[in-house]
Design an enzyme around this catalytic site. Structure first.
Site, PDB file in Angstrom:
ATOM      1  CB  SER A   8      -0.912   0.010   1.236  1.00 33.50           C
ATOM      2  OG  SER A   8      -0.142   0.025   2.425  1.00 33.50           O
ATOM      3  N   GLY A  48       1.670   4.163   4.362  1.00 30.42           N
ATOM      4  CA  GLY A  48       1.547   3.004   3.491  1.00 30.42           C
ATOM      5  C   GLY A  48       2.695   2.058   3.763  1.00 30.42           C
ATOM      6  CG  ASN A  52       5.390   3.517   6.525  1.00 32.76           C
ATOM      7  OD1 ASN A  52       5.531   4.683   6.184  1.00 32.76           O
ATOM      8  ND2 ASN A  52       4.356   3.108   7.238  1.00 32.76           N
ATOM      9  CG  PHE A 102      -3.722   3.756   8.318  1.00 35.31           C
ATOM     10  CD1 PHE A 102      -4.487   2.637   8.584  1.00 35.31           C
ATOM     11  CD2 PHE A 102      -2.768   4.144   9.254  1.00 35.31           C
ATOM     12  CE1 PHE A 102      -4.311   1.914   9.761  1.00 35.31           C
ATOM     13  CE2 PHE A 102      -2.581   3.429  10.423  1.00 35.31           C
ATOM     14  CZ  PHE A 102      -3.361   2.321  10.679  1.00 35.31           C
ATOM     15  CD  GLN A 169      -5.721  -6.085   2.807  1.00 36.31           C
ATOM     16  OE1 GLN A 169      -6.697  -6.331   3.512  1.00 36.31           O
ATOM     17  NE2 GLN A 169      -5.804  -5.293   1.755  1.00 36.31           N
ATOM     18  CG  ASN A 191       0.684  -9.189  14.249  1.00 37.75           C
ATOM     19  OD1 ASN A 191      -0.104 -10.138  14.195  1.00 37.75           O
ATOM     20  ND2 ASN A 191       0.285  -7.932  14.080  1.00 37.75           N
ATOM     21  CB  THR A 219       6.785  -9.139  14.914  1.00 38.37           C
ATOM     22  OG1 THR A 219       5.477  -8.916  14.372  1.00 38.37           O
ATOM     23  CG2 THR A 219       7.797  -9.176  13.769  1.00 38.37           C
ATOM     24  N   GLY A 221       5.630  -7.606  19.310  1.00 33.06           N
ATOM     25  CA  GLY A 221       5.604  -6.310  19.973  1.00 33.06           C
ATOM     26  C   GLY A 221       6.726  -6.158  20.986  1.00 33.06           C
ATOM     27  CG  ASP A 252       5.257  -0.853   7.692  1.00 29.89           C
ATOM     28  OD1 ASP A 252       4.859  -2.003   7.432  1.00 29.89           O
ATOM     29  OD2 ASP A 252       4.507   0.134   7.727  1.00 29.89           O
TER      30      ASP A 252
END
Length: 313
Positions: A8, A48, A52, A102, A169, A191, A219, A221, A252
């Protein structure tokens, strides 16, 4: 190394809510939620997933190419990306649409509620790797779901090394769309929440994914990330932040650090650590392209947390 980043391209409208979302969600009323949050601030930022990732990767010494679609309001954004070292020649401008947007609200616990307007991003399915210079490495980040499937299948058919990054998505994509992305990619990155969605929707766990993939990266956090390989698992800690400002774009930046490691032939542990350092820079700023560092500053922060880094920009 020629790296193409698909995904995006958007403007981010970032808002902050001084309270806690969870305090306003009534368990017995979840079937008919009707809430409005009065925010303290709002900022419009370039965003996006693809830009990023590309911005941080450019800071790390690469010149990535972004492949995506943007709208009639993209002119200033294109100039900005080119000025920081991102190749925008594969970005198609759709003149009768606006760039995707966004809208994200973050509470005091860094929980987020967001909406995404597709806009010109819907045309990303018209782009093809057959019309681009052959890349050495591709990341397919969140984008139009049809485009994501097409790009993953093209990478599989053309033998292009590819990272599949379904991100947000995961919720919208069908099981077949997610499966196509996973089976055509060399690496899957998600994640921990997205991993559970894949487990439920696709019926694939870590071992099933690794039968077809080189690596699975999850991932977590503040708990860092886990890199699953066929013969071992690597735990990568998060790098301590100097302050917490905004989590938008942190994932990102992690992907940019990972790509840098892959581009220079680093081992998986080093690549994950590069991602961890890059992610923390974004957490300390508002938006995914507000941070800045030189290679020497980045390397010093890496070595402060992980020891010697034996690669150059």
């Amino acid at each position: 190394m020629r790296i193409i980043i698909t995904g995006s391209i958007a403007y981010d409208y970032l808002m902050t809510f001084p309270g806690s979302f969870s305090e306003h969600l009534l368990p017995d009323q979840l079937a008919r939620v009707s809430l409005s949050f009065l925010v303290d601030s709002m900022e419009r930022r370039r965003g996006g997933c693809a830009p990023n990732i590309a911005y941080t990767l450019a800071l790390l010494g690469e010149r990535p190419m972004v492949m995506g679609t943007a709208g009639q309001d993209f002119g200033e954004y294109r100039q900005w990306l080119e000025s920081v070292g991102v190749d925008t020649s594969l970005i198609r401008q759709i003149d009768d649409k606006f760039t995707a947007s966004f809208f994200c609200n973050t509470d005091r616990h860094n929980s987020q509620i967001a909406s995404f307007y597709t806009g010109a991003m819907a045309h990303a399915r018209e782009l093809s790797f057959h019309d681009a210079p052959r890349p050495d490495l591709v990341i397919i980040s969140p984008n139009d779901p049809v485009a994501m499937v097409r790009h993953a299948q093209e990478c599989g058919q053309m033998g292009i090394r590819c990272i599949y990054d379904p991100g947000q998505q995961c919720a919208r994509s069908s099981a077949d769309e997610l499966r196509a992305g996973i089976l055509n990619a060399d690496v899957l990155i998600v994640n921990d929440y997205e991993m559970e969605l894949i487990r439920q929707k696709v019926g694939m766990g870590e071992q099933e994914i690794l039968r077809r993939s080189e690596a699975l990266i999850v991932t977590r956090g503040p708990q860092g990330s886990v890199i699953y390989l066929k013969d071992r698992t690597i735990d990568v800690p998060a790098v301590p932040e100097r302050r917490i400002v905004d989590p938008t774009g942190v994932g990102d930046a992690y992907r940019a650090g990972l790509l840098k490691g892959m581009a220079v032939g680093a081992d998986w542990e080093t690549a994950g650590r590069l991602g961890s350092v890059a992610a923390t820079y974004v957490l300390e700023c508002v938006g995914g392209q507000s941070h800045y560092f030189t290679w020497d500053e980045f390397k010093a922060r890496y070595e402060e947390n992980f020891g010697e880094l034996a690669i150059d920009a």
